[in-house]
Motif scaffolding. Structure first.
Motif, PDB file in Angstrom:
ATOM      1  N   LEU A  39     -35.033  26.386 -94.831  1.00  0.00           N
ATOM      2  CA  LEU A  39     -34.477  26.705 -96.144  1.00  0.00           C
ATOM      3  C   LEU A  39     -33.833  28.094 -96.154  1.00  0.00           C
ATOM      4  CD1 LEU A  39     -37.199  25.206 -98.523  1.00  0.00           C
ATOM      5  CD2 LEU A  39     -34.894  24.320 -98.092  1.00  0.00           C
ATOM      6  N   LYS A  40     -34.367  29.004 -95.360  1.00  0.00           N
ATOM      7  CA  LYS A  40     -33.765  30.341 -95.256  1.00  0.00           C
ATOM      8  C   LYS A  40     -32.362  30.263 -94.637  1.00  0.00           C
ATOM      9  CE  LYS A  40     -36.557  33.593 -93.626  1.00  0.00           C
ATOM     10  NZ  LYS A  40     -37.672  34.142 -92.821  1.00  0.00           N
ATOM     11  N   VAL A  41     -32.165  29.312 -93.707  1.00  0.00           N
ATOM     12  CA  VAL A  41     -30.842  29.110 -93.121  1.00  0.00           C
ATOM     13  C   VAL A  41     -29.882  28.577 -94.196  1.00  0.00           C
ATOM     14  CG1 VAL A  41     -29.520  27.881 -91.345  1.00  0.00           C
ATOM     15  CG2 VAL A  41     -31.850  28.666 -90.847  1.00  0.00           C
ATOM     16  N   ALA A  42     -30.368  27.644 -95.015  1.00  0.00           N
ATOM     17  CA  ALA A  42     -29.547  27.129 -96.117  1.00  0.00           C
ATOM     18  C   ALA A  42     -29.190  28.244 -97.087  1.00  0.00           C
ATOM     19  CB  ALA A  42     -30.293  26.004 -96.840  1.00  0.00           C
ATOM     20  N   LEU A  43     -30.129  29.144 -97.305  1.00  0.00           N
ATOM     21  CA  LEU A  43     -29.924  30.274 -98.214  1.00  0.00           C
ATOM     22  C   LEU A  43     -28.754  31.142 -97.752  1.00  0.00           C
ATOM     23  CD1 LEU A  43     -31.399  31.424-100.746  1.00  0.00           C
ATOM     24  CD2 LEU A  43     -32.738  32.848 -99.192  1.00  0.00           C
ATOM     25  N   GLU A  44     -28.635  31.311 -96.452  1.00  0.00           N
ATOM     26  CA  GLU A  44     -27.568  32.139 -95.892  1.00  0.00           C
ATOM     27  C   GLU A  44     -26.192  31.488 -96.081  1.00  0.00           C
ATOM     28  OE1 GLU A  44     -27.797  35.250 -94.779  1.00  0.00           O
ATOM     29  OE2 GLU A  44     -29.901  35.090 -95.422  1.00  0.00           O
ATOM     30  N   ALA A  45     -26.175  30.186 -96.312  1.00  0.00           N
ATOM     31  CA  ALA A  45     -24.909  29.477 -96.527  1.00  0.00           C
ATOM     32  C   ALA A  45     -24.471  29.550 -97.986  1.00  0.00           C
ATOM     33  CB  ALA A  45     -25.046  28.020 -96.091  1.00  0.00           C
ATOM     34  N   ASN A  46     -25.237  30.279 -98.796  1.00  0.00           N
ATOM     35  CA  ASN A  46     -24.912  30.452-100.222  1.00  0.00           C
ATOM     36  C   ASN A  46     -24.879  29.138-101.001  1.00  0.00           C
ATOM     37  OD1 ASN A  46     -24.779  33.230-100.081  1.00  0.00           O
ATOM     38  ND2 ASN A  46     -22.562  33.265 -99.722  1.00  0.00           N
ATOM     39  N   LEU A  94     -41.928  34.702-103.997  1.00  0.00           N
ATOM     40  CA  LEU A  94     -40.657  34.031-103.762  1.00  0.00           C
ATOM     41  C   LEU A  94     -39.637  34.880-103.012  1.00  0.00           C
ATOM     42  CD1 LEU A  94     -40.134  32.284-107.222  1.00  0.00           C
ATOM     43  CD2 LEU A  94     -41.374  31.462-105.233  1.00  0.00           C
ATOM     44  N   ALA A  95     -40.011  36.068-102.619  1.00  0.00           N
ATOM     45  CA  ALA A  95     -39.038  37.001-102.033  1.00  0.00           C
ATOM     46  C   ALA A  95     -38.309  36.418-100.820  1.00  0.00           C
ATOM     47  CB  ALA A  95     -39.741  38.300-101.644  1.00  0.00           C
ATOM     48  N   LEU A  96     -39.021  35.651 -99.985  1.00  0.00           N
ATOM     49  CA  LEU A  96     -38.405  35.084 -98.788  1.00  0.00           C
ATOM     50  C   LEU A  96     -37.279  34.110 -99.120  1.00  0.00           C
ATOM     51  CD1 LEU A  96     -41.393  34.344 -96.355  1.00  0.00           C
ATOM     52  CD2 LEU A  96     -39.517  35.960 -96.012  1.00  0.00           C
ATOM     53  N   LEU A  97     -37.331  33.505-100.312  1.00  0.00           N
ATOM     54  CA  LEU A  97     -36.352  32.488-100.690  1.00  0.00           C
ATOM     55  C   LEU A  97     -35.460  32.937-101.843  1.00  0.00           C
ATOM     56  CD1 LEU A  97     -38.639  29.315-100.430  1.00  0.00           C
ATOM     57  CD2 LEU A  97     -37.013  30.181 -98.741  1.00  0.00           C
ATOM     58  N   LYS A  98     -35.404  34.235-102.078  1.00  0.00           N
ATOM     59  CA  LYS A  98     -34.584  34.772-103.160  1.00  0.00           C
ATOM     60  C   LYS A  98     -33.416  35.552-102.561  1.00  0.00           C
ATOM     61  CE  LYS A  98     -36.438  34.288-107.446  1.00  0.00           C
ATOM     62  NZ  LYS A  98     -35.667  33.953-108.663  1.00  0.00           N
ATOM     63  N   LYS A  99     -32.206  35.084-102.878  1.00  0.00           N
ATOM     64  CA  LYS A  99     -31.020  35.807-102.412  1.00  0.00           C
ATOM     65  C   LYS A  99     -29.838  35.359-103.272  1.00  0.00           C
ATOM     66  CE  LYS A  99     -28.041  36.456 -98.337  1.00  0.00           C
ATOM     67  NZ  LYS A  99     -26.821  35.835 -98.848  1.00  0.00           N
ATOM     68  N   ALA A 100     -29.270  36.304-104.008  1.00  0.00           N
ATOM     69  CA  ALA A 100     -28.129  35.985-104.861  1.00  0.00           C
ATOM     70  C   ALA A 100     -26.978  35.482-103.988  1.00  0.00           C
ATOM     71  CB  ALA A 100     -27.705  37.199-105.661  1.00  0.00           C
ATOM     72  N   PRO A 101     -26.198  34.497-104.429  1.00  0.00           N
ATOM     73  CA  PRO A 101     -26.198  33.928-105.784  1.00  0.00           C
ATOM     74  C   PRO A 101     -27.096  32.698-105.944  1.00  0.00           C
ATOM     75  CG  PRO A 101     -24.310  33.085-104.606  1.00  0.00           C
ATOM     76  CD  PRO A 101     -25.037  33.985-103.640  1.00  0.00           C
ATOM     77  N   THR A 102     -27.860  32.371-104.893  1.00  0.00           N
ATOM     78  CA  THR A 102     -28.675  31.156-104.940  1.00  0.00           C
ATOM     79  C   THR A 102     -29.791  31.265-105.973  1.00  0.00           C
ATOM     80  OG1 THR A 102     -28.225  30.748-102.603  1.00  0.00           O
ATOM     81  CG2 THR A 102     -30.112  29.601-103.565  1.00  0.00           C
ATOM     82  N   ARG A 103     -29.952  30.195-106.765  1.00  0.00           N
ATOM     83  CA  ARG A 103     -31.038  30.126-107.747  1.00  0.00           C
ATOM     84  C   ARG A 103     -32.124  29.203-107.206  1.00  0.00           C
ATOM     85  NH1 ARG A 103     -28.596  28.158-113.209  1.00  0.00           N
ATOM     86  NH2 ARG A 103     -30.544  28.985-114.072  1.00  0.00           N
ATOM     87  N   LEU A 104     -33.372  29.540-107.534  1.00  0.00           N
ATOM     88  CA  LEU A 104     -34.510  28.810-106.983  1.00  0.00           C
ATOM     89  C   LEU A 104     -35.075  27.824-108.000  1.00  0.00           C
ATOM     90  CD1 LEU A 104     -36.280  28.598-104.437  1.00  0.00           C
ATOM     91  CD2 LEU A 104     -37.841  30.239-105.502  1.00  0.00           C
ATOM     92  N   ILE A 105     -35.115  26.547-107.600  1.00  0.00           N
ATOM     93  CA  ILE A 105     -35.776  25.499-108.379  1.00  0.00           C
ATOM     94  C   ILE A 105     -37.165  25.304-107.791  1.00  0.00           C
ATOM     95  CG2 ILE A 105     -35.741  23.060-109.057  1.00  0.00           C
ATOM     96  CD1 ILE A 105     -32.683  23.107-108.520  1.00  0.00           C
ATOM     97  N   VAL A 106     -38.185  25.434-108.610  1.00  0.00           N
ATOM     98  CA  VAL A 106     -39.546  25.143-108.167  1.00  0.00           C
ATOM     99  C   VAL A 106     -39.954  23.819-108.800  1.00  0.00           C
ATOM    100  CG1 VAL A 106     -41.949  25.879-108.152  1.00  0.00           C
ATOM    101  CG2 VAL A 106     -40.125  27.558-107.835  1.00  0.00           C
ATOM    102  N   SER A 107     -40.331  22.859-107.949  1.00  0.00           N
ATOM    103  CA  SER A 107     -40.490  21.490-108.436  1.00  0.00           C
ATOM    104  C   SER A 107     -41.904  20.950-108.257  1.00  0.00           C
ATOM    105  CB  SER A 107     -39.488  20.568-107.726  1.00  0.00           C
ATOM    106  OG  SER A 107     -39.660  20.617-106.325  1.00  0.00           O
ATOM    107  N   TYR A 108     -42.252  20.075-109.200  1.00  0.00           N
ATOM    108  CA  TYR A 108     -43.501  19.306-109.142  1.00  0.00           C
ATOM    109  C   TYR A 108     -43.121  17.831-109.182  1.00  0.00           C
ATOM    110  CZ  TYR A 108     -47.775  16.953-110.642  1.00  0.00           C
ATOM    111  OH  TYR A 108     -48.844  16.090-110.735  1.00  0.00           O
ATOM    112  N   HIS A 109     -43.563  17.064-108.180  1.00  0.00           N
ATOM    113  CA  HIS A 109     -43.314  15.628-108.137  1.00  0.00           C
ATOM    114  C   HIS A 109     -44.646  14.882-108.148  1.00  0.00           C
ATOM    115  CE1 HIS A 109     -39.562  17.229-106.416  1.00  0.00           C
ATOM    116  NE2 HIS A 109     -38.986  16.142-106.862  1.00  0.00           N
TER     117      HIS A 109
END
Length: 504
Positions: free
Chosen positions: A87-94, A113-128
C-alpha cells in the motif's frame, strides 16, 4: 491529473492479470466517477510502482487502491506487514484514496496512520462484515472514528430490510459531524441502501461493469445505476416505488417504470426489492409511495393493507399497492391488463371461449370473461381444483388433456407452459388449434411456441399487451397521470428482445 468526480458511482476493477486490468480500466472509465482497484486480485509481482502509476494515469478519475486480506473478504494471503508495504507503493503513485481495513490499522499499525498518510491521498478506514449487520453499529462507528480517518467505510450483510435504514442513519451522523462516509448494506436486501445512500450524503456507491461481474453481494451494474436509476439526480424529495417479490432480479418493471417517471418529469424511482419475508418488510411499507407485488406475495400482502379495491375482492389477490395518505390501498391491475389485451375480440363479440389454467392469472381472465357474458370452458391439470374454480364463475370444466377436442372463438393460455426457459413447451399442439383468436398470457419469450403454431390459423394476441397494460394502469394509479404506453411497450420489447438474443 484525474478529473474531478461529477457523480458518485465507483466501479470496482478486479481482473486477474495486468492486461485484463488495463482493458477493464479503459472500459469502465466512461461509466465511472471513481475506480476501485482490488489489488488483491493480482499477483504480488504485478504490484509495482510503475504499474500503479500507469493505472492511475489510465483511470482519468480518482482511484481507490485496496489490498483486501482474505480475513476481510479479499484474496490477499500475505501478512499485515506485507500488505502495508504494498500500500505504501500505491501511496507513492498518488492514488486518490487508500482503503485499509480497521483490523490492519489496529493490529499492525496500533492505530497510528502516519505510515499511510501522504497528501494528496486520503485514507479510507473500512469495516466489513459478510455475515451480518451487527446489533451495535454505534460501537463500530466509534471504533473507526478513534483512528481519525479521512473517510469511514461500513459494509455489512443485511439480513433484515431495516438494516438499510440503520446504515443510512450512520450517514446522517457523519453529516452532522462534517465527516465523509461510505455506508453499504450488502446482499439482495441491501439494494435500497446502494441506490439511496449517495443522496443522503455518502461519498459514493459501488457498481459493477455488468450484472454478472459484481464484486460484492447485491451490487448493481454502473450502467443501471446511471441510466435506469439516474442515481445522481436522486434527492431527499424523491418518491420511491418498488416491486416486492422473490426473485425479482429479472423483472422488467424497474426499466419500464423508471423510464415512465422520467418521461412525465416525476422525481420518483422504482426499485427491485427482493423480499422473501413479508413480516420483516411489513413495517417499512409506508415508507414507499407504492408497489408492484409479484410471486409469491400476491395473496399474503393483503394482511398488510388498509383498503381493498373491487378488483382485489374479486380475485383474492393484489399486484399493486398505492399509499393514499396514511392508508395502503390494494389493486389488481391484471384485470385491466387482460381487458385491454382482449379489447378487439370483446368488441367483435365472443361467445365460446376455452380458458387453459385455474390459477391466479386464470382468475383475472375469468372475471373479464364473466363480465362479458362469454360461454367458457376451463381446462386444468388438477380436476378437482378446476371444478371448484369453474363452478365459482358458472363455467364448464374439463381436463387439460382434453384440450384438443375443444374449439371456439377465443383460446386463452393462462398456464406457464411455454414460458422461458421452457420455451419448447406448449399447452396445445398445432393440429388442435381451432379458434379465431389465441391469447397467450406468457410474454417471455415474445413469441411462444403456441403463438408460432397459431399463426395463419388464428389472430394472435401476445402476453406483452397485457403486461404493458397492467403496468400502465399501475403508473396511472400511483401518479394520477396518463401513462406513456408507447414508451413502456418500446422498453419492454427492447429488454425482451435482448434477453431472447442472449438466451439463444
Amino acid at each position: 491529473m484525474p478529473r474531478s468526480p461529477a457523480g458518485k458511482i465507483c466501479i470496482v476493477i478486479g481482473e486477474a492479470n495486468p492486461a485484463q486490468w488495463e482493458e477493464a480500466i479503459l472500459k469502465a472509465r466512461p461509466e465511472a466517477n471513481y475506480l476501485e482497484l482490488r489489488l488483491d486480485c493480482l499477483k504480488v509481482s504485478d504490484l509495482t510502482a510503475s504499474n500503479f502509476k500507469k493505472w492511475v494515469r489510465l483511470a482519468e478519475v480518482p482511484v481507490i487502491a485496496t489490498l483486501r486480506r482474505k480475513a476481510n473478504g479479499g484474496q490477499f494471503i500475505g501478512s499485515e506487514a506485507e500488505q502495508v508495504e504494498i500500500l505504501k507503493v500505491a501511496l507513492e503513485a498518488n492514488v486518490a484514496f487508500l482503503d485499509v481495513e480497521i483490523e490492519t490499522i489496529e493490529n499492525y499499525l496500533h492505530g497510528e496512520l502516519a505510515l499511510l498518510k501522504k497528501a494528496p491521498t486520503r485514507l479510507i478506514v473500512s469495516y466489513h462484515n459478510f455475515e451480518e449487520t451487527p446489533v451495535s453499529l454505534e460501537s463500530i462507528y466509534q471504533r473507526l472514528l478513534q483512528v481519525r480517518p479521512d473517510v469511514l467505510k461500513v459494509a455489512t450483510l443485511a439480513h433484515s430490510f431495516s438494516d438499510n435504514f440503520r446504515l443510512l442513519e450512520l450517514i446522517e451522523k457523519t453529516r452532522q459531524q462534517n465527516l465523509s462516509i461510505i455506508s453499504v448494506a450488502m446482499g439482495e436486501l441491501g439494494v435500497y441502501s446502494r441506490i439511496v445512500a449517495p443522496s443522503r450524503g455518502a461519498l459514493l456507491t459501488y457498481g459493477s461493469m455488468g450484472n454478472s461481474q459484481a464484486t460484492a453481494p447485491g451490487q448493481l451494474s454502473a450502467h443501471d445505476l446511471r441510466l435506469v436509476y439516474a442515481l445522481d439526480e436522486i434527492n431527499e424529495q424523491t418518491r420511491f416505488y418498488g416491486v416486492i417479490g422473490y426473485p425479482v432480479g429479472h423483472s422488467l418493471s424497474p426499466q419500464i417504470h423508471n423510464a415512465a417517471f422520467r418521461e412525465r418529469g416525476l422525481n420518483a424511482r422504482y426499485l427491485p426489492l427482493a423480499i422473501q419475508d413479508l413480516q420483516d418488510f411489513g413495517p417499512h411499507l409506508k415508507r414507499f409511495a407504492g408497489f408492484s407485488i409479484t410471486i409469491p406475495h400476491k395473496v399474503a400482502i393483503l394482511s398488510y393493507v388498509d383498503r381493498l379495491d373491487s378488483t382485489v375482492k374479486m380475485t383474492g389477490a393484489a399486484n399493486t399497492l398505492v399509499r393514499q395518505g396514511d392508508d395502503l390501498w390494494a389493486y389488481n391491475t391484471d384485470v385491466y391488463g387482460i381487458r385491454y389485451a382482449l379489447r378487439k375480440p370483446l368488441e367483435e363479440g365472443i361467445h365460446q371461449t376455452t380458458l387453459l389454467g385455474a390459477g391466479g392469472a386464470a382468475r383475472s381472465a375469468a372475471i373479464v370473461l364473466k363480465e362479458s357474458h362469454c360461454q367458457v370452458t376451463v381446462l386444468g391439470r388438477d380436476r378437482e381444483k378446476t371444478r371448484r374454480f369453474a363452478s365459482e364463475f358458472g363455467f364448464d370444466y374439463d381436463s387439460l388433456s382434453q384440450a384438443p377436442k375443444y374449439r371456439g372463438e377465443l383460446l386463452i393460455n393462462a398456464t406457464p407452459l411455454g414460458m422461458s426457459p421452457g420455451t419448447e413447451q406448449t399447452p396445445l399442439q398445432e393440429h388442435a388449434i381451432h379458434y379465431r383468436w389465441v391469447f397467450d398470457m406468457v410474454y417471455n419469450p415474445l413469441e411462444t411456441r403456441l403463438m408460432r403454431q397459431s399463426k395463419g390459423k388464428a389472430l394472435v394476441i401476445s402476453g406483452l399487451e397485457m403486461f404493458v397494460a397492467q403496468a400502465a394502469k399501475q403508473f396511472e394509479l400511483w401518479t394520477g397521470l396518463e401513462p406513456p404506453r408507447d414508451l413502456m411497450r418500446k422498453i419492454a420489447l427492447e429488454k425482451l428482445n435482448a434477453s431472447n438474443r442472449s438466451a439463444s
